[in-house]
Design a protein around this motif. Structure first.
Motif, mmCIF file in Angstrom:
data_model
loop_
_atom_site.group_PDB
_atom_site.id
_atom_site.type_symbol
_atom_site.label_atom_id
_atom_site.label_comp_id
_atom_site.label_asym_id
_atom_site.label_seq_id
_atom_site.Cartn_x
_atom_site.Cartn_y
_atom_site.Cartn_z
ATOM 1 N N LYS A 196 34.563 106.680 22.398
ATOM 2 C CA LYS A 196 34.896 105.735 23.471
ATOM 3 C C LYS A 196 35.410 106.491 24.690
ATOM 4 O O LYS A 196 35.000 106.212 25.823
ATOM 5 N N GLN A 197 36.288 107.456 24.459
ATOM 6 C CA GLN A 197 36.822 108.222 25.577
ATOM 7 C C GLN A 197 35.738 109.066 26.242
ATOM 8 O O GLN A 197 35.679 109.152 27.478
ATOM 9 N N LEU A 198 34.866 109.678 25.444
ATOM 10 C CA LEU A 198 33.818 110.530 26.012
ATOM 11 C C LEU A 198 32.809 109.738 26.842
ATOM 12 O O LEU A 198 32.507 110.107 27.976
ATOM 13 N N VAL A 199 32.267 108.678 26.271
ATOM 14 C CA VAL A 199 31.192 107.960 26.977
ATOM 15 C C VAL A 199 31.701 107.134 28.153
ATOM 16 O O VAL A 199 30.914 106.786 29.042
ATOM 17 N N ASN A 200 32.979 106.838 28.192
ATOM 18 C CA ASN A 200 33.538 106.084 29.322
ATOM 19 C C ASN A 200 34.148 106.973 30.399
ATOM 20 O O ASN A 200 34.638 106.481 31.411
#
Length: 178
Positions: free
Chosen positions: A151-155
């Motif tokens: 979630k943190q990476l793709v956002n």
């Protein structure tokens, strides 16, 4: 977008034993309502002439500040002495002093610690790692912490509230490639 879920490879196994490994810590945590303490265990290895990076484990927790040192020390013991420990250098003299204390204590126990004085911004580091992801040379082993990490990476950088996993992963890859 710097990272796309579809570009990661998923590995059922850890990287080969000859891989170089580092657990990189982003210590931005500030309690249960704040940022995460993020510790990414990343391996760098060669597979058929292609350099690959595998996120073997990630610690993403929101501890009280008083718990951080114990978490880092316990994780280091679980990882073993063959794994380098990378710690992000926070600004100002207090951050430098604290990192030297961590380094001295971990070195005394036989661990190899690298203090990352963080050359380049968050966006610059992500820009250096993003092509590795786009070429499907960055993967992970699925575990229960992966959902928050992904979630943190793709956002990143515009849609997410947290980017601590991004800092830990890009910091690890930055040190592994230096």
């Amino acid at each position: 977008m710097y990272f796309r879920d579809a570009d990661f490879f998923i590995s059922p196994n850890t990287a080969p034993s000859y891989a170089t490994r580092i657990r990189y810590w982003d210590k931005a945590c500030s309690g249960p309502k704040g940022d995460f303490l993020a510790g990414a265990l990343v391996a760098r290895y060669d597979q058929d002439g292609v350099e690959k990076f595998l996120i073997e484990d990630i610690v993403l927790v929101k501890p009280e500040v008083s718990q951080v040192e114990a978490i880092i020390h316990t994780t280091a013991q679980n990882d073993g002495r063959t794994v380098f420990i990378g710690i992000e250098q926070e600004g100002a003299s207090a951050g430098k002093e604290l990192n030297e204390i961590y380094k001295d204590k971990l070195n005394a126990k036989g661990f190899r610690v690298l203090i990352d004085r963080k050359r380049g911004s968050k966006l610059e580091r992500a820009a250096l790692v993003s092509p590795i992801n786009k070429e499907q040379r960055l993967g992970y082993i699925f575990n229960s912490s992966i959902n928050e990490m992904m979630k943190q990476l793709v956002n990143f950088p515009t849609k997410g509230v947290h980017d601590d996993a991004v800092d830990a992963i890009t910091g690890a890859i930055f040190l592994l490639t230096e």
